[in-house]
Write a protein that holds these residues in place. Structure first.
Motif, short mmCIF file in Angstrom:
data_model
loop_
_atom_site.label_atom_id
_atom_site.label_comp_id
_atom_site.label_asym_id
_atom_site.label_seq_id
_atom_site.Cartn_x
_atom_site.Cartn_y
_atom_site.Cartn_z
N TRP A 59 37.61 21.54 27.96
CA TRP A 59 37.39 20.40 28.85
C TRP A 59 36.38 19.54 27.92
O TRP A 59 35.43 20.47 27.27
CB TRP A 59 36.80 20.86 30.06
N GLN A 60 36.16 18.19 28.00
CA GLN A 60 35.10 17.80 27.53
C GLN A 60 34.34 17.16 28.47
O GLN A 60 34.64 16.36 29.55
CB GLN A 60 35.80 16.16 26.78
N ALA A 61 32.98 17.61 28.14
CA ALA A 61 31.77 17.29 29.35
C ALA A 61 31.69 15.75 29.43
O ALA A 61 31.50 15.34 28.53
CB ALA A 61 30.80 18.03 29.19
N GLN A 62 31.28 15.34 30.88
CA GLN A 62 30.80 14.19 30.81
C GLN A 62 29.43 14.30 31.85
O GLN A 62 28.90 15.26 32.00
CB GLN A 62 31.70 13.26 31.82
N THR B 294 43.46 25.64 13.60
CA THR B 294 43.74 24.64 14.70
C THR B 294 43.12 25.27 15.87
O THR B 294 43.56 26.59 16.08
CB THR B 294 45.44 24.38 14.88
N ILE B 295 42.62 24.93 16.89
CA ILE B 295 42.10 25.53 17.91
C ILE B 295 42.91 25.08 19.09
O ILE B 295 43.21 23.88 19.30
CB ILE B 295 40.48 25.01 18.22
N PRO B 296 43.41 26.20 20.11
CA PRO B 296 44.13 25.88 21.16
C PRO B 296 43.24 24.99 22.09
O PRO B 296 42.23 25.40 22.44
CB PRO B 296 44.49 27.23 21.57
N THR C 241 45.14 17.50 20.14
CA THR C 241 44.76 19.00 19.41
C THR C 241 43.54 19.01 18.76
O THR C 241 43.20 17.79 17.97
CB THR C 241 46.02 19.12 18.19
N LEU C 242 43.03 19.83 18.75
CA LEU C 242 41.66 20.22 18.05
C LEU C 242 41.95 21.00 16.51
O LEU C 242 42.64 21.89 16.47
CB LEU C 242 40.46 20.96 18.68
#
Length: 227
Positions: free
Chosen positions: A161-164, A154-156, A141-142
């Protein structure tokens, strides 16, 4: 036929690690982080050249034993930002590449990239119209913080995605995107997005994390030991 070239921006000082040397020169399982990075690309038969981009004042590269590779070239062309460094690197190699060749940009302090994951990325993107990047769907949860470090929202996490890295785009397109971007993009994909293009997301791996803080090195060491 398009060829594959790797750019490794390594001009930063890794200040958040609080170490004496830039984080790409820290030790992990007997090798520096950047040695691990170079090795995985060197082992790939599809990768044609590897380009390490250093700060002109880098005092560690020559004094550190690094994995030698016939594919490897070093360029002392580091800029004030990651984006500037990558653009300088693209300019430095322009006589070695074609406009439609693929450029893979990979973090010097992201040593957990596996051969399997690299090959998967190449197979997923080599016929793509835009290119793309490795990324992980967010599982946590963000929270957005206010100026007092209290939760303001709170951000849905749906569709986040978390960039790699690697992030993989055509040479001419990436160069154009970085030149045209107003400001400094946080990664290559953001610059590509500003052209109105939509990079493809390819699911990465947890061990392909970027070493930013001291605890990251311990986590990565454990992950690699168990793999």
């Amino acid at each position: 036929m398009a060829r594959f070239h790797v750019i490794i921006p390594a001009a930063g000082n890794g200040s958040r690690m609080g170490a004496e040397a830039p984080k790409q020169y820290l030790n992990l399982h007997g090798k520096t982080l950047i040695q691990h990075v170079i090795k995985v690309f060197d082992q790939s038969t599809k990768i044609n050249t590897i380009h390490v981009l250093l700060n002109q004042e880098d005092a560690h590269w020559r004094s550190t034993y690094l994995h030698s590779s016939s594919k490897l070239q070093v360029h002392y062309c580091g800029g004030d930002t990651r984006a500037n460094t990558v653009l300088n690197g693209l300019i430095a190699i322009e006589n070695q590449v074609e406009a439609d060749d693929w450029i893979l940009v990979h973090d010097a302090a992201r040593p957990g990239l596996s051969n399997r994951l690299l090959n998967h990325l190449l197979s997923m993107l080599e016929n793509d119209d835009v290119g793309g990047l490795l990324a992980m769907p967010l599982a946590d949860t963000l929270k957005r913080a206010d100026s007092e470090q209290r939760v303001s929202a709170t951000i849905p996490r749906n569709d986040l995605w978390q960039a790699q890295t690697p992030q993989m785009f055509r040479y001419a397109t990436l160069k154009k995107a970085l030149i045209a971007f107003g400001g400094s993009p946080t990664d290559e994909a953001e610059a590509i997005e500003a052209l109105g293009l939509k990079p493809k997301l390819v699911i990465g791996e947890l061990q392909n994390l970027k070493v930013t803080y001291p605890q990251d090195l311990a986590v990565l060491s454990a992950l690699l030991s168990s793999s």
